[in-house]
Structure formats: structure tokens, C-alpha cells
Design a protein around this motif. Sequence first.
Motif, PDB file in Angstrom:
ATOM      1  N   LEU A 129     -37.570  62.289 -13.035  1.00 38.26           N
ATOM      2  CA  LEU A 129     -38.523  61.574 -12.176  1.00 38.26           C
ATOM      3  C   LEU A 129     -38.153  61.758 -10.701  1.00 38.26           C
ATOM      4  O   LEU A 129     -39.027  62.002  -9.861  1.00 38.26           O
ATOM      5  N   ALA A 130     -36.861  61.662 -10.395  1.00 37.74           N
ATOM      6  CA  ALA A 130     -36.436  61.836  -9.004  1.00 37.74           C
ATOM      7  C   ALA A 130     -36.731  63.259  -8.537  1.00 37.74           C
ATOM      8  O   ALA A 130     -37.325  63.470  -7.468  1.00 37.74           O
ATOM      9  N   ALA A 131     -36.371  64.244  -9.362  1.00 43.18           N
ATOM     10  CA  ALA A 131     -36.585  65.632  -8.962  1.00 43.18           C
ATOM     11  C   ALA A 131     -38.074  65.950  -8.881  1.00 43.18           C
ATOM     12  O   ALA A 131     -38.523  66.633  -7.955  1.00 43.18           O
ATOM     13  N   GLY A 132     -38.835  65.447  -9.845  1.00 41.07           N
ATOM     14  CA  GLY A 132     -40.274  65.697  -9.844  1.00 41.07           C
ATOM     15  C   GLY A 132     -40.928  65.118  -8.597  1.00 41.07           C
ATOM     16  O   GLY A 132     -41.789  65.747  -7.980  1.00 41.07           O
ATOM     17  N   TYR A 133     -40.494  63.923  -8.212  1.00 39.21           N
ATOM     18  CA  TYR A 133     -41.018  63.301  -6.989  1.00 39.21           C
ATOM     19  C   TYR A 133     -40.639  64.130  -5.770  1.00 39.21           C
ATOM     20  O   TYR A 133     -41.467  64.416  -4.904  1.00 39.21           O
ATOM     21  N   ARG A 137     -43.844  65.713  -3.618  1.00 35.83           N
ATOM     22  CA  ARG A 137     -44.317  65.023  -2.422  1.00 35.83           C
ATOM     23  C   ARG A 137     -43.510  65.325  -1.166  1.00 35.83           C
ATOM     24  O   ARG A 137     -43.618  64.601  -0.188  1.00 35.83           O
ATOM     25  N   PHE A 138     -42.654  66.343  -1.191  1.00 34.62           N
ATOM     26  CA  PHE A 138     -41.895  66.703   0.010  1.00 34.62           C
ATOM     27  C   PHE A 138     -41.933  68.207   0.191  1.00 34.62           C
ATOM     28  O   PHE A 138     -42.159  68.946  -0.769  1.00 34.62           O
ATOM     29  N   THR A 139     -41.718  68.640   1.422  1.00 37.68           N
ATOM     30  CA  THR A 139     -41.459  70.066   1.618  1.00 37.68           C
ATOM     31  C   THR A 139     -40.034  70.205   2.126  1.00 37.68           C
ATOM     32  O   THR A 139     -39.579  69.395   2.932  1.00 37.68           O
ATOM     33  N   PHE A 140     -39.331  71.162   1.613  1.00 35.39           N
ATOM     34  CA  PHE A 140     -37.973  71.412   2.106  1.00 35.39           C
ATOM     35  C   PHE A 140     -37.620  72.861   1.806  1.00 35.39           C
ATOM     36  O   PHE A 140     -38.227  73.486   0.924  1.00 35.39           O
ATOM     37  N   PRO A 141     -36.669  73.388   2.550  1.00 26.87           N
ATOM     38  CA  PRO A 141     -36.332  74.804   2.357  1.00 26.87           C
ATOM     39  C   PRO A 141     -35.832  75.047   0.932  1.00 26.87           C
ATOM     40  O   PRO A 141     -35.067  74.262   0.397  1.00 26.87           O
ATOM     41  N   GLY A 142     -36.314  76.124   0.310  1.00 26.97           N
ATOM     42  CA  GLY A 142     -35.853  76.485  -1.024  1.00 26.97           C
ATOM     43  C   GLY A 142     -36.666  75.859  -2.136  1.00 26.97           C
ATOM     44  O   GLY A 142     -36.393  76.078  -3.308  1.00 26.97           O
TER      45      GLY A 142
ATOM     46  N   THR B  28     -49.325  69.356  -1.327  1.00 21.13           N
ATOM     47  CA  THR B  28     -47.935  69.405  -0.892  1.00 21.13           C
ATOM     48  C   THR B  28     -47.804  69.256   0.611  1.00 21.13           C
ATOM     49  O   THR B  28     -46.763  69.560   1.162  1.00 21.13           O
ATOM     50  N   ARG B  29     -48.877  68.820   1.217  1.00 19.37           N
ATOM     51  CA  ARG B  29     -48.773  68.727   2.675  1.00 19.37           C
ATOM     52  C   ARG B  29     -47.720  67.685   3.043  1.00 19.37           C
ATOM     53  O   ARG B  29     -47.506  66.717   2.315  1.00 19.37           O
ATOM     54  N   ARG B  30     -47.118  67.911   4.185  1.00 18.69           N
ATOM     55  CA  ARG B  30     -46.032  67.021   4.572  1.00 18.69           C
ATOM     56  C   ARG B  30     -46.568  65.660   4.954  1.00 18.69           C
ATOM     57  O   ARG B  30     -47.512  65.550   5.728  1.00 18.69           O
ATOM     58  N   VAL B  31     -45.986  64.638   4.351  1.00 19.93           N
ATOM     59  CA  VAL B  31     -46.509  63.320   4.631  1.00 19.93           C
ATOM     60  C   VAL B  31     -45.899  62.766   5.898  1.00 19.93           C
ATOM     61  O   VAL B  31     -44.804  63.129   6.297  1.00 19.93           O
ATOM     62  N   HIS B  32     -46.629  61.832   6.449  1.00 15.94           N
ATOM     63  CA  HIS B  32     -46.239  61.264   7.722  1.00 15.94           C
ATOM     64  C   HIS B  32     -44.812  60.734   7.698  1.00 15.94           C
ATOM     65  O   HIS B  32     -44.444  59.934   6.842  1.00 15.94           O
ATOM     66  N   PRO B  35     -38.734  62.195   6.005  1.00 17.29           N
ATOM     67  CA  PRO B  35     -37.554  62.898   6.492  1.00 17.29           C
ATOM     68  C   PRO B  35     -37.406  64.232   5.772  1.00 17.29           C
ATOM     69  O   PRO B  35     -37.634  64.310   4.576  1.00 17.29           O
ATOM     70  N   ARG B  36     -37.048  65.241   6.510  1.00 18.39           N
ATOM     71  CA  ARG B  36     -37.137  66.587   5.991  1.00 18.39           C
ATOM     72  C   ARG B  36     -36.253  66.826   4.772  1.00 18.39           C
ATOM     73  O   ARG B  36     -36.599  67.581   3.879  1.00 18.39           O
ATOM     74  N   LEU B  37     -35.097  66.171   4.729  1.00 21.55           N
ATOM     75  CA  LEU B  37     -34.180  66.473   3.626  1.00 21.55           C
ATOM     76  C   LEU B  37     -34.299  65.518   2.454  1.00 21.55           C
ATOM     77  O   LEU B  37     -33.673  65.717   1.429  1.00 21.55           O
ATOM     78  N   SER B  38     -35.143  64.478   2.586  1.00 22.99           N
ATOM     79  CA  SER B  38     -35.254  63.515   1.494  1.00 22.99           C
ATOM     80  C   SER B  38     -35.618  64.187   0.177  1.00 22.99           C
ATOM     81  O   SER B  38     -35.065  63.890  -0.874  1.00 22.99           O
ATOM     82  N   GLY B  39     -36.599  65.101   0.245  1.00 23.54           N
ATOM     83  CA  GLY B  39     -37.045  65.771  -0.974  1.00 23.54           C
ATOM     84  C   GLY B  39     -35.897  66.471  -1.668  1.00 23.54           C
ATOM     85  O   GLY B  39     -35.738  66.377  -2.886  1.00 23.54           O
ATOM     86  N   LEU B  40     -35.088  67.144  -0.873  1.00 22.63           N
ATOM     87  CA  LEU B  40     -33.946  67.851  -1.441  1.00 22.63           C
ATOM     88  C   LEU B  40     -32.952  66.867  -2.053  1.00 22.63           C
ATOM     89  O   LEU B  40     -32.391  67.116  -3.121  1.00 22.63           O
ATOM     90  N   LEU B  41     -32.788  65.718  -1.382  1.00 19.90           N
ATOM     91  CA  LEU B  41     -31.834  64.737  -1.910  1.00 19.90           C
ATOM     92  C   LEU B  41     -32.316  64.150  -3.244  1.00 19.90           C
ATOM     93  O   LEU B  41     -31.518  63.923  -4.148  1.00 19.90           O
TER      94      LEU B  41
END
Lengths: 322, 324
Positions: A129-133, A137-142, B28-32, B35-41
Motif C-alpha cells: 500500500l505504501a509503495a503503491g501510493y 501519486r508522486f513523481t520522483f527520479p527513477g 501522475t501529475r505532481r500534486v500541489h 515534497p519531491r522525495l516523499s514518493g520515494l520514501l
Amino acid sequence: MTILAATGKDSDQPAASEPGPGAVRKQRRGQGDEPAVGVQVPRSSRILVLVGLVLFLIYSIAPVWWLLVSATKNEADLINTNGLWFAEFNLFDNLRQIFAYEDGIFLRWTLNSLLYAGVGSVVNTALALAAGYGLARFTFPGKKLILGLVIGSFLIPYAMLTLPLYLLFSKLGMVNTVWAVLIPTFISPFSVYLAKVYTEGAIPPELLEAARIDGAGEVRIFLQIVVRMVATGGATIFLLSFVASWNGFFLPMTMLQGAENWTMTLGIYNWLVQSMTNASASTDFTAIVIAGALLSVIPLAAVMLVMQRFWKSGVSLGAVKS
Amino acid sequence: MVNVDTASRPPRAVRPGAAPRAAPGHRTRRVHGAPRLSGLLFTAPFLVGFALVFLVPFGYALYQSGFIERKSGSGFGRAVTEFVGFENYVRGLTDPVFWQATFRVVVFAVVQIPIMLLLALVMALLLDAVTGRKTRYFRLGLLIPYMIPLMVGSLIWLYLYSPRLGPLTDAGRQVGLEVDFFSVDLLWFSIGNLLTWGHVGFNMLILYSALRSVPRELFEAARIDGASELRIALSIKVPYVRGTLVLTGMLSIIGMLQIFAEPTVFRVTSPETVTSNFTPIMMIFNQAFKAGNYNYAAALSVILAIVVGAASALFYRLGNRTQS
């Protein structure tokens, strides 16, 4: 091989349906309604449909009925009496033999199976669930690369991963411990893929924007908003992972040599092997294989029945997107 | 990889790749303020595990497949591991035992999967044709085999087939047939039936869900035009779930080429028919744990991965071509 997808929402409809040219708004049909008056389905075809369904039903249930009946018999009756009806009632004697075998190791196998499937699937679902979210819903490198790896890994034969994993775990001294089965159960790319699809269907980006404007932290948004809204999808992921783990055979067979860490599946398989080779042993192996098999149905069937609404209403491949 | 979007739409609207291309920009548009790294975290805990359980073993398998362990001298000396490049692959690609096993499961998949999916489709269409409370009971009943653990399902059929305990051989005898379900001729039929029994209900459920999204008005219109129920099923419902069929078919292929548990259970009673190298995975398991040749097992599993990938890609192509 049992893989499916489900809509994040608890409905029969695909998550994102766009009206096609001239398409009428789809209606969810209630349980009890009939076709419109005046265009009745002919009686003959309704009877044919019922006959067909009853035949399929017999095919589905008869083998289970055989198991239920046979679990109550001793070996002599298994051979000599009609397999589809009861003879002398020996269920309790069979159960006593099962739990007496090697100081009740069957109970140990039951707890092991529950541990691997239960704890394994809870962690699997949480990570997914965490990874899917994060992926939805985010963009990040890679991110593209990660998605590619996740989907590409569906095609890798499990044996190709399990064997080297066995060698790695044996170097770490983890072979023959519960971790050797638990850790691979924690990680499922398919769960992540499903979680991503559910999140896309259930969480509007505007909602997240609003929460951020209100000053909610990222972790809090995930735990208090996202997890609640994808709960149905999460339950489906848990269920699928649970079934896969309960059915697992190759992984525990590779990782676990000592009988004390075995699963029910592995233990019953071992009894089957014994029933073929140790014909003269004091234990009635055929009878305890069958009664043990019946016992190992109970936890899986119970979990599925309790969670029925998730797989019966949520399942729809129509919601899966590339 | 899979564009199952097609499942939810009438066939006319299906243009491969058309819909998804429009969607991602929105989804997948960036939401308001994100934070840029949250998704990766959020993804990181899974990634760590994924690296440990998938990427590292994958790389390790590739690495290992390049080596051979040779016993020096009389066989009692220390084993020497040496790099041999593609030697394991050459051996695997020319190993008739491996290709026999692969051919066996491919032929089996080609026969078994269409039968199983056809039955699942018929079941789904029948279930879609009943109304009211009956639907619930039938759906639950047809899914009972899915609630039976895989090992138990295999055992049940193993005993049902068995001439010693099972009623099936007796039943055959009463109508004058001497059936040996474990014979070379019938073995795949026996395993196929076991797999169909275990999986048909689940595939039915997926197809049924897809059928439920067909607009009901289409049927009424067809009925007013005088179409029979069979005609409606074949001309409206089946084309509608084609995309779902392609996907379930592909997932079945991936699973079927890796079949291991069922033949292993059958090997207990008939070791002569179900040889230790009966399926590719059985052979890989055997090479690794009986022969102790991990390097060769690793090479074989890489070859199998390529076969699985090629087979599913081919099927996906074919499935989508018939669609247009």
C-alpha cells in the motif's frame, strides 16, 4: 497462478469508465430484478441455464464431499466402502492419531502456516500500500524504472529466484528458520501493482492537495486518509497474498528441512509420501493424510468466507490499467 | 505491460494504446506541494525488500550460470569453481531432457488453458443469466474449489483417481471401462482435470465481473429485435470480455509453464510415469538439490524465464490481433 485484480472501490463497476460513443449510463443491477416486462427470457433457456449451473455445481462440490466423508473413515473402510457415503464413524480416532503423531507436530505445522500466511500477508499488504501510493501519486527520479522492474518481474519463474535466495540465506544462516519463508512472503511486486491501481482509482489528487493546504503531514495523510480509502483494495491484496502463501509449496520445500518449521502443506505432503512407503507402520497414514487435509481446509476457507465481500464484489480485471 | 482497459469497454472502442496515452498526464501529475522525495520514501521499504528478494537473487542466478564446479582429480579433492562463459547455456539449450520437459508443459498449456477458460466463460455466462438470490448461492458454490488449498485439491483427486480408494475407477468398471488415471496416456488428462477443478471458479469470477459491466440495455435492445439468448451471449457478451480473456489466459500461461506442485504429488504414486524431470521446474529443482549442480540449475532457470517471456508475449500479440 491465482492472480487477479480488483477495483479499489466496493462496486461492480470499473474504476474509470468513460462513456463511449452513444453509450448509455451504466446501471448497477440489483440482486433481485428481472429483465424488463415484455421481453421475458424464454422459460426453456432459463431451465437450460439452471441445469448447466447445477452440473457445474456438482463437479465443484462432489470432490469436497468425498473428502468430508472420507475423513471419518479408517483405512479399511476407505478401501472397502462407498467413497461417497459414510461408514463407521472414525473421525475422532483419526484426529487423535493426527495430534498424537510425533508429539503433536501437526499443531506446530498449523501455527507455522498461520504465521507465514498471516504475518507475511499483513507485512506484504502494508509495504504494497505504501509503495503503491508512492508510485501512483508522486513523481520522483527513477519511478519509471521501478515500475518497469515491478511489472517485468511477473515473468520471472519463481525457481530462478528461490534457488539463489536459498544459497544467499544459507550463507546468512537463515535457511531452516521462519525468516527464510517470511521474508520472501513480505515482498510481492504484484501486490504493489494492484495497490498502485487501487490508489489511482480511489484517491483523487485534489484531495491530497486539500489535505496539504490544511497542513497535514505526508505520513499523516497516508495513514489517516489514503489507507482508509483503499481499505477494500488492501483487503483484497491481503487475501490474495494469504491464499498464495497458504498454497506455497516450492518455497517452503526449498527453505525448510527440519519438520518443526514446516507448513501444513509440507507436512501433509510428507505424510502422503510415508503412506506410500511405510505401509507396515503403526500409524494409519492414509487416514491421517485425508483427515489432516480436511483440517488444513478450515483456516483458508474461514478466512475466505469472512472476507467474502472483498473478493466477490471487488474483483474485476476491468480496472487494471497498464 | 497489459492494457486491460479494453475489458471495460465495448470492442468497437478498443484501440490499443489509445486510452492510456491520454491518461497518465492527468493521473501522475505532481500534486500541489508534494515534497519531491516523499514518493520515494513511501516506496523505499518495498524497494529494499525487492532488491533483496528479487534483484540480488536475479543477478546472482545470472552470475552463477557462468560457472562450473569441477571436482579435481579422483573426485575426492577440493572442488574448483571456474568461469566457463556460456557453457551451461549451451548444455541447457542442447539438453533433450530439458526440452522434452518444456515441450510437455507447452503442449499441455495449449490444450489445458483454452478448455479451462472456455468452461470458465460458460460458467460466467450461465451465472450472468440467472437472477435473484440464486446468483449468490451458485457463485459461492462454484468458488468452493478455490477455497481448498492447492495441496488438498491435489490429494483429493489423487485419491479419487486411485484404483485402491477412489470411486472413479470402480465407476468406470461398472460401465465396462478399465481406466488407469495414472497411465502415460491419461496422466495429463488427470492433471488437467485437477487444475481445471481448482482454477475454473476463480477465472469464472473474473469473467463474471467483466460481464456485469456490460450495459444491460444492450440485451434488452437485442431481445426486442428478436435475438435468442444464445445469440446475445455469443455476439454481445463474449466480445465484451475478450480483453479479460486475453489477460487471464496470459496469467494462466505463466503459471502453467512453471507447474510443480501437482506433478510432484502425482509422482508419489506413479514415479515411473511422472519422472523426476517431468516439468522444467521439477528438473531445475532436481539439478539443484539432488544433483547439487546449482550452476546448471541457474542456467536452466534463465532459459525458462526466456521461454515464459516469449510465450506470454506471443500469446498477448495473438490475443490482441484477433481482437481488432
